[in-house]
Design a protein around this motif. Sequence first.
Motif, PDB file in Angstrom:
ATOM      1  N   UNK A 104       5.780   6.641   0.632  1.00 17.67           N
ATOM      2  CA  UNK A 104       5.661   5.715   1.684  1.00 17.67           C
ATOM      3  C   UNK A 104       5.280   4.770   1.242  1.00 17.67           C
ATOM      4  N   UNK A 132      10.284  12.669   2.170  1.00 19.54           N
ATOM      5  CA  UNK A 132       9.321  11.852   2.185  1.00 19.54           C
ATOM      6  C   UNK A 132       8.199  10.879   1.211  1.00 19.54           C
ATOM      7  N   UNK A 183       0.862  -1.000   0.219  1.00 18.17           N
ATOM      8  CA  UNK A 183       0.542  -0.011  -0.142  1.00 18.17           C
ATOM      9  C   UNK A 183       0.669   1.531   0.080  1.00 18.17           C
ATOM     10  N   UNK A 243       4.667  -5.411   7.396  1.00 13.25           N
ATOM     11  CA  UNK A 243       6.294  -5.495   7.046  1.00 13.25           C
ATOM     12  C   UNK A 243       6.803  -4.486   7.644  1.00 13.25           C
ATOM     13  N   UNK A 244       7.516  -4.506   6.677  1.00 12.30           N
ATOM     14  CA  UNK A 244       8.313  -2.654   6.311  1.00 12.30           C
ATOM     15  C   UNK A 244       8.227  -1.921   5.405  1.00 12.30           C
ATOM     16  N   UNK A 245       8.351  -0.006   6.549  1.00 16.14           N
ATOM     17  CA  UNK A 245       7.442   0.357   5.433  1.00 16.14           C
ATOM     18  C   UNK A 245       9.207   1.409   4.536  1.00 16.14           C
ATOM     19  N   UNK A 246       8.920   1.404   3.898  1.00 16.62           N
ATOM     20  CA  UNK A 246       9.662   2.186   2.646  1.00 16.62           C
ATOM     21  C   UNK A 246       9.618   3.348   1.883  1.00 16.62           C
ATOM     22  N   UNK A 247      10.215   4.075   1.541  1.00 17.69           N
ATOM     23  CA  UNK A 247      10.232   5.300   1.155  1.00 17.69           C
ATOM     24  C   UNK A 247      11.511   6.058   0.522  1.00 17.69           C
ATOM     25  N   UNK A 248      11.137   5.741  -0.650  1.00 12.82           N
ATOM     26  CA  UNK A 248      12.301   5.819  -2.046  1.00 12.82           C
ATOM     27  C   UNK A 248      12.500   6.864  -2.815  1.00 12.82           C
ATOM     28  N   UNK A 249      13.726   7.068  -2.240  1.00 20.28           N
ATOM     29  CA  UNK A 249      14.532   8.586  -3.020  1.00 20.28           C
ATOM     30  C   UNK A 249      13.955   8.527  -4.445  1.00 20.28           C
ATOM     31  N   UNK A 266       4.010   0.474   2.042  1.00 21.50           N
ATOM     32  CA  UNK A 266       3.919  -0.120   3.453  1.00 21.50           C
ATOM     33  C   UNK A 266       3.054  -1.734   2.638  1.00 21.50           C
ATOM     34  N   UNK A 323       1.591   5.387   0.709  1.00 20.34           N
ATOM     35  CA  UNK A 323       0.843   6.692   1.137  1.00 20.34           C
ATOM     36  C   UNK A 323       1.692   8.428   0.172  1.00 20.34           C
TER      37      UNK A 323
END
Lengths: 345, 345, 345, 345
Positions: B249, B246, B236, B278-284, B251, B238
Amino acid sequence: MIGIAVVGYGYWGPNLVRNIAECPNAKLIAVCDLRAERLTAVSARYPGVVVTDNFEQVLSNPNVDAVAIATPVSSHFQLAMRAMMAGKHVFIEKPIASTVEEAQRLVDEAARRNLVLAVDHTFVHTGAVKKMQELVKDGLGGVYYYDSVRVNLGLFQHDVSVLWDLAVHDLSIMDYVLNERPVAVSATGMSHVTGQPANIAYLNLFFPGKLIAHIHVNWLAPVKVRRTLVGGTNKMIVYDDLEPSEKIKVYDKGITVSENAEAQRQNAYQQMVGYRSGDMWAPKLDMTEALSSELREFADCVINKKAPTADGHAGLRVVRILEAATQSLAQRGQVIELDDVRRVA
Amino acid sequence: MIGIAVVGYGYWGPNLVRNIAECPNAKLIAVCDLRAERLTAVSARYPGVVVTDNFEQVLSNPNVDAVAIATPVSSHFQLAMRAMMAGKHVFIEKPIASTVEEAQRLVDEAARRNLVLAVDHTFVHTGAVKKMQELVKDGLGGVYYYDSVRVNLGLFQHDVSVLWDLAVHDLSIMDYVLNERPVAVSATGMSHVTGQPANIAYLNLFFPGKLIAHIHVNWLAPVKVRRTLVGGTNKMIVYDDLEPSEKIKVYDKGITVSENAEAQRQNAYQQMVGYRSGDMWAPKLDMTEALSSELREFADCVINKKAPTADGHAGLRVVRILEAATQSLAQRGQVIELDDVRRVA
Amino acid sequence: MIGIAVVGYGYWGPNLVRNIAECPNAKLIAVCDLRAERLTAVSARYPGVVVTDNFEQVLSNPNVDAVAIATPVSSHFQLAMRAMMAGKHVFIEKPIASTVEEAQRLVDEAARRNLVLAVDHTFVHTGAVKKMQELVKDGLGGVYYYDSVRVNLGLFQHDVSVLWDLAVHDLSIMDYVLNERPVAVSATGMSHVTGQPANIAYLNLFFPGKLIAHIHVNWLAPVKVRRTLVGGTNKMIVYDDLEPSEKIKVYDKGITVSENAEAQRQNAYQQMVGYRSGDMWAPKLDMTEALSSELREFADCVINKKAPTADGHAGLRVVRILEAATQSLAQRGQVIELDDVRRVA
Amino acid sequence: MIGIAVVGYGYWGPNLVRNIAECPNAKLIAVCDLRAERLTAVSARYPGVVVTDNFEQVLSNPNVDAVAIATPVSSHFQLAMRAMMAGKHVFIEKPIASTVEEAQRLVDEAARRNLVLAVDHTFVHTGAVKKMQELVKDGLGGVYYYDSVRVNLGLFQHDVSVLWDLAVHDLSIMDYVLNERPVAVSATGMSHVTGQPANIAYLNLFFPGKLIAHIHVNWLAPVKVRRTLVGGTNKMIVYDDLEPSEKIKVYDKGITVSENAEAQRQNAYQQMVGYRSGDMWAPKLDMTEALSSELREFADCVINKKAPTADGHAGLRVVRILEAATQSLAQRGQVIELDDVRRVA
């Protein structure tokens, strides 16, 4: 001091029991549940309390003035009717019943027997919602809109849709906060799991005037949001229930519409609408546990023959909207007039 | 290297002019505006550029290969048609035109003349939206919903509703990000200033499958929100455009639905739906100015005879939804099939 | 399976009791408190547990293998020494003792008798801090700094300063997370209530290399902050304990220092330092209640003769810093070498 | 109306030039820079302005009443002295000079010649800082502490440490906001790049009474923070410069200390300290561009022979703290009395 019996000791029942046990004007008399192990848990904690799996025994107990019902919603109607027929006042978990017809019959029965019928719209007893209601009544001016978002990655329910599980909170708050009543409803939504009720829904509420309300509920969101915006002619409110302390923020912001007739005739709009932006203010809120205030009020209503803040009518109004919204959702957002959602003759 | 003329040097025009002036594969040839003082401002800053209040002079200039139109939307169609009839490629501010009919005719004209027709859906050239599109294409799984909120205390427009002013952004982003196309639309909303277009609106988009989309736009909100949620079967997103860095994001959250046939037959839902977190991740994200990439792409499309990311068809699809939504809003959310919103014969 | 007695059933004791009662490798044998009403509360909830106001009775109980001490810090030393002299393993609330001398004697006694001595540095058993420790060990690179802020409008203590009340948490976390040990300490602060200990303090920790650490604690802040920054050569961490789920955020950010000898000779710094900015990532965290893991580990250490994560040495290191910081604070930040803070002969 | 020349058209100079050009009581006469291409840029934008690479030419221009200096700090002193010796009023970028001695000599020279000497402490002209100053003066009560954090992944400077680059902002704000003056300073910090100035620093400021101040600056933080807490006996302020609109929040929170002599004698502390928690309030702020107000004030001071808000003395006080802090940082936080940091005889 009144005697109360709690029926249903599952998820919410223990909260009722704990608060009744500490209530200054009520006494916990009995707890009824069909599961033996739940009753054992009650006895361990509250040794003096009657425990039983027999609802009739609760009803025949002369020390029981009122019954608090915390069972699945499908059983609310039957249990509440039997309690009222036994002369007991009734406090019911939200939603008050499964259908408008059931809710209406509960309201009628309570009126006929002159009994207190309360619905557990817990939020309307929080400091935040009470403050919001005060502000709407005095300070906000005319209300332009009421917009609420209640989403998270939540427990999918298999018997009710996200409307009955989450929107019921927003509707009970809105019913308390606004001075106007909606006349029609539409809803869209989707079930993403085959054979299951909708897990995402958008609800529109139509009012006679220029007020518009909207509720977004979702069990499948990556983040938790509990946010309500209320726009008024004088002020605007943001109610964020996830804020630890400043749950209510009041913005002295808005538009000013010029009354200049000439400008209006020329449709010189730029001169007509101005913007106001002043201070923001987060009033201190009463931090008393809502359920505690609510049960004290219920007992007080029984003792002094008064109507509770959230009475059977409030419960009925909320169920009427839920029923209409459910109907609308199945028809891709067909507008349902609330007057058409009534008891089958 | 192509030559471009900009028509309209009001709010957005200066951004086009500045970016074209710095574009490696385009040259700013001329700027056209009816207001003398605007042209003076151009000359002061860009001494070598032709300035004129005469659109015909732009069209007859052989150094002008393409025209970028940044005038009020009501004039888009006439100016773009004239430019194409003069053999010029066209880049138009969003929305591409005022009506589906106009937009359709622009698309047809460009096809007939083999000209590039681009619409300035700026957001689809931002790093955030490009990343979101990649994620939806690869990684998110099937898309459950697309939900966007774009609200603030904004500049009330007197000629278009909040749908055409704000929802146009969400629709252009959604058109780019999703692989599916909506088939029907409904919208509710309200104008709180007499005689003016709606300043708050809620837009539902219906798709053939289980995807649901919703857009909330409001000029009268106390806080600024720019937030899109996209729920997929695997992940998912955001997208918060107000975050300084960021903005996206991701999820690793969702539900897992058991395929157990027996459980399904028994409707033993509790065993069927599980939760994953699981993890959350904010790609560059690529931080290049969107308009700069966009204009470079436009010049490249003209040079190499390619279709731009946001072409006339994209512009048309967005206008079709806006027109349908406007119609629905006037009918309390009546569902409008998009196939019914077409060019009048 | 070991038998544990809890001494002190005040603020924290009930948490120990509840978690021991549910611990798979420990059994709650007895609870000791001087206040009769506290013991009654234990009996009501845990009928099979021995309750007593006599510590000797606890020590002579052969079913008691270990004693968990949750009394005021001034009594830790005496109670723990008596327990060890009776052959019991010991688990002590933080801080382990009031002085370095006491802490050192506890460590020595445990070593002499081959008993497990654990200190309740609860935070080091949280998913967030465990993840931070893993990241520092593997991934962060060399650590540049450790910076922590722990402020709120809190309960003023009258027997200990804000250092012993709040900074003790940061010091126990830092002791676990960093691979390096501080060699000196300085602290500044202030008491704003006459005759009372400092309610605001700033603590500097000096290390042999280029690592620097700083802790800010305050009982008199208008907002609650619980935030730690850890900067490393490869990555940087933000640990925000108030975030409901993404407590740990890992930033792929930093500087790259050119090794170019020529540039360095010319002090051409602009060419030497570059910036890196990549993805941000919030790893999923273990959500097990920290105290539960911690007590299971303690029981396991007793059974298998192992040292706990936070042993007496960890407790001693933290107390040594607190004692040095207290001394420094009284001297306007005079640097105190930690080697000088040792047991009085 | 006064005539102003700007010296230095690098990073900040263009902002001065733009604001002077629009200033109602000043006229931009000349711009001086050693780089020809910078002067060309000025001429393109401001055709009527004299451009020169010769500072003497600026000084001999009779239309120039005042000189605004935006060159590297190492040249501030020489340029400002020459300007004053030529009878020009001076406006200097912060910090006013490289050393206390230089700053003192500038102050003395301005006094001797009766010239206006202003330092560009821009922040003290923002709506947020002006509001904070008003609140501290009237409403906050006695100030308990001033705590500021200014960190980000920033541009490493090779000529000055993070103190002179970032803490200078906090010190200039603090100098304006507080009514009390620090008497001593200590600082710790670290350079993480060999041969370069400190990139992280913690600064303590000591005052005669119970006020304590602390500043944390860091060029190597993963997140950007610009937050100041000011605690007072009546109210507390949070100033967050990254908030788009509510930069100043005022909390009606604090402690109440009982004056009860008996309780104090018994050290019955629990009865002595109470907590107050009331409304939070974010006042509307003046949104005028700070530099614009500041330059208008400077011109007004020249015209009407008044002292500016941030005069040479303010610039000197800030430099004195920076010099002391730099000295302390090199000595692991040795306390430096500010009285000892004075002009060399």
